[in-house]
Design a protein around this motif. Sequence first.
Motif: not given
Length: 179
Positions: A41, A64, A135-137, A140, A149, A151
């Motif tokens: 990250t 995802t 990826c974007r989270i 959570t 997570l 993602c």
Amino acid sequence: MGTSAPLDETISGSTKAPAITREQYRDAMARLGAAVTIVTTDGPGGRAGFTASAVCSVTDSPPTLLVCLNKSSSAAHAVHANGVVCVNTLAAGHEALSNLFGGRTPAEERFAAGQWHTSATGAPILVGAVVAFDCRIVRTVEVGTHDVLFCEVVGLAEGGGREGLIYFSRRYHAVTDLS
Ligand SMILES: NC(=O)c1ccc[n+]([C@@H]2O[C@H](COP(=O)([O-])OP(=O)(O)OC[C@H]3O[C@@H](n4cnc5c(N)ncnc54)[C@H](O)[C@@H]3O)[C@@H](O)[C@H]2O)c1
Ligand SMILES: Cc1cc2c(cc1C)N(C[C@H](O)[C@H](O)[C@H](O)COP(=O)(O)O)c1[nH]c(=O)[nH]c(=O)c1N2
């Protein structure tokens, strides 16, 4: 009528004594082979990364995957602050890099041992990874010691490696694509 689902949830475990011990669970899980990844990250929370084998596909619509991150990991703050990760699937030959990202080594030393590009989300992509998922989270879920997570995959990069890396029985194993 339904309300929109919260982005962050906590799932509490049973209050009863577990039927099996942690050691029994880990010994059994050691028999479940898994691909080895380095999850990276970068962003306002800083650059960080950790080795992860608890990664799997959730759905292809929208694409995802999920990553289980120990809440005590030195990477946890940066992952949550940045909201983005790159899941770099390791190749045969990456065993030492996996061990470096597997704990107790300062982040700068971890990254100095590999070559990295920057993905569209800003997370580091490992040069030579078998495949990388940018990826974007999106959600959570906290479960016990870990954050799960979810993602959404917004980009892919193929590293061209033909030999993957599996962690099975507490050892690394190279796997070859014979096709
Ligand atoms: N999901 C994880 O957090 C996870 C997965 C693999 C390894 N590890 C860490 O890597 C180190 C070496 O692991 P090892 O496989 O050689 O031996 P080990 O006996 O610690 O673990 C055996 C297996 O149990 C599972 N496991 C281990 N620790 C876990 C945890 N805290 N939460 C959930 N599952 C866990 C994993 O599937 C692992 O491969 C340990 O410090 C371990 O905690 C963590
Ligand atoms: C093969 C293998 C596989 C995993 C790990 C290790 C190794 C060697 N680790 C542990 C994780 O990489 C380690 O705890 C982090 O690097 C955090 O350590 P520091 O807090 O930074 O020292 C790990 N941790 C985690 O939160 N989820 C996971 O799926 C895995 N999988």
